[in-house]
Design a protein around this motif. Structure first.
Motif, short mmCIF file in Angstrom:
data_model
loop_
_atom_site.label_atom_id
_atom_site.label_comp_id
_atom_site.label_asym_id
_atom_site.label_seq_id
_atom_site.Cartn_x
_atom_site.Cartn_y
_atom_site.Cartn_z
N HIS A 92 39.99 3.37 18.68
CA HIS A 92 38.91 3.25 19.91
C HIS A 92 38.52 5.19 19.84
O HIS A 92 39.35 6.60 19.21
CB HIS A 92 40.57 3.58 20.36
N ILE A 94 37.03 7.88 23.13
CA ILE A 94 37.46 8.18 24.08
C ILE A 94 35.94 9.45 24.54
O ILE A 94 35.96 10.44 23.18
CB ILE A 94 38.05 9.02 25.12
N PHE A 137 44.10 8.62 26.36
CA PHE A 137 44.41 8.08 25.16
C PHE A 137 44.99 6.36 25.07
O PHE A 137 46.15 6.23 25.71
CB PHE A 137 45.67 9.00 25.14
N THR A 141 43.58 5.62 19.42
CA THR A 141 42.32 7.05 19.51
C THR A 141 42.43 7.86 18.54
O THR A 141 43.30 8.31 18.11
CB THR A 141 43.05 7.11 20.82
#
Ligand code: PLP
Length: 386
Positions: A92, A94, A137, A141
């Motif tokens: 993942h 961000i 989060f 992540t």
């Protein structure tokens, strides 16, 4: 430079300091050979310039080891090395809606291969809230990647706060310093940065075709390319150690030489002083534009945490038409459109009107340039049907 007023420094800085042109010419004629491949004098001289440029950039980013400064061709190249080298299917990541396509497109391609990505929006003043990043989060992540200074609205993100959260959570944090390197302080230790991607041709005042990344010690970026390094050629695999790990093939030595001269120019004047001078002009420009009826500014009154880049529209006019009039009628170079940052325009609501007009101020702009630009916008805005 004739009478052209160049206000497109967000795209690339122009002109370059005279020293950049003269040093590139001198370097390429005198030492323009393949560095690090042989032991003759010319080769050693070329390698010395490459090494000294690594040292200067490492110290600009407050890094600890010049061997962790890897050259690439621009920040797009460096950002690809970071994202494709750090993320795998099932991870993942961000990022934010303030990103350039140099981050958005690699992430999009990775998301098609099984990487989940969240994009955190910026607030009404143009800043990303570190807590909004932390809220996203997840246990898987692996990377947070943020544009340090916006190439559209000029805001500088609170990278230290974001970096602290990432470090506490054991998540890698990388910044896109394309607009900030050479203008805004970058400190890999103090700001908890794991990787910094930069380009040489904007605020670092070098030529196009040179950029790179600084990778903090202990951070592993998987190699996604391989080839000649000029070192330990008998080994079948590409070398593991930095900088070779992320460098492949003959470097852009002439570009590195130009960047070297750009860095020396900045060091002699002081990065802070250059930035301050540009922000004095940004203040004049912002206030001048704010006083024109029909101008919609995408820039707050408060210019703290800002670079000298700002965007606007003229109500009732296409941004492209404003840019054409600036060019044809006033000899002013600026940028119009989406500025390779489509999510910024989606969020501002400017995507459907095909973007905005952007002014980017550089070290060779003057108060007189700003005065002419403001008057040009005033005249253009007076023609708009509202
Ligand atoms: C924020 C940002 N990121 C990435 C880039 C890409 O830089 P380059 O084209 O030098 O790779 C730019 C250049 O416009 C930029 O402004």
């Amino acid at each position: 430079m004739g009478k052209l007023i160049y206000l497109d420094n967000g795209a690339t800085s122009y002109p370059k300091p005279e020293e950049v042109y003269t040093y590139m010419d001198h370097f390429y004629r005198s030492f323009g050979v393949n560095p690090g491949r042989s032991g003759y004098d010319l080769c050693l001289e070329a390698a010395a310039t490459v090494d000294d440029t690594r040292k200067r950039l490492t110290s600009l980013f407050h890094g600890t080891d010049p061997n962790h400064l890897c050259f690439s061709y621009n920040s797009t190249d460096a950002l690809n090395l970071i994202m494709f080298g750090m993320l795998r299917p099932g991870d993942h990541a961000i990022s934010t809606t303030i990103e350039h396509n140099s981050v958005l497109r690699p992430l999009y391609h990775l998301s098609r291969d099984g990487v989940a990505v969240d994009y955190v929006p910026f607030d009404g003043a143009g800043f990303v809230d570190p807590d909004e990043i932390r809220k996203r989060f997840r246990p898987n992540t692996r990377l947070v990647i943020v544009n340090h200074a916006s190439n559209v609205i000029g805001t500088v993100q609170p990278v230290r706060e974001i970096g602290r959260y990432c470090r506490e959570a054991g998540i890698y944090f990388a910044i896109d310093a394309s607009q900030s390197a050479g203008k805004v302080p970058i400190d890999v230790e103090e700001q908890f940065l794991d990787a910094v991607a930069f380009t040489g041709h904007k605020s670092l005042l070098g030529p196009t075709g040179i950029g790179g990344l600084y990778v903090r010690e202990g951070v592993e970026i998987r190699q996604t390319r391989a080839g000649g390094t000029g070192v330990r050629s008998a080994e079948r695999a590409h070398l593991e150690e930095y900088p070779f790990r992320l460098e492949y093939g003959t470097p852009n030595v002439c570009g590195i030489a130009g960047l070297h001269a750009g860095l020396k120019w900045i060091e002699a004047r002081g990065m802070g002083a250059i930035h301050e001078q540009e922000m004095v002009l940004a203040r004049l420009l912002r206030d001048g534009l704010a006083g024109i009826p029909g101008v919609i500014l995408y820039c707050q009154e408060n210019l703290a945490n800002h670079i000298a880049v700002l965007a606007f529209n003229v109500q009732g006019m296409d941004a492209g038409d404003v840019g054409t009039m600036m060019d044809v009628d006033y000899d002013i170079a600026c940028r119009t459109g989406l500025h390779c940052a489509p999510l910024v325009h989606e969020q501002l609501g400017t995507a459907k009107i095909r973007g905005s007009v952007r002014f980017g101020i550089g070290p060779f702009n003057t108060e007189a340039h700003i005065a002419v630009a403001v008057e040009a916008v005033r005249e253009i805005a007076s023609l708009a049907k509202r």
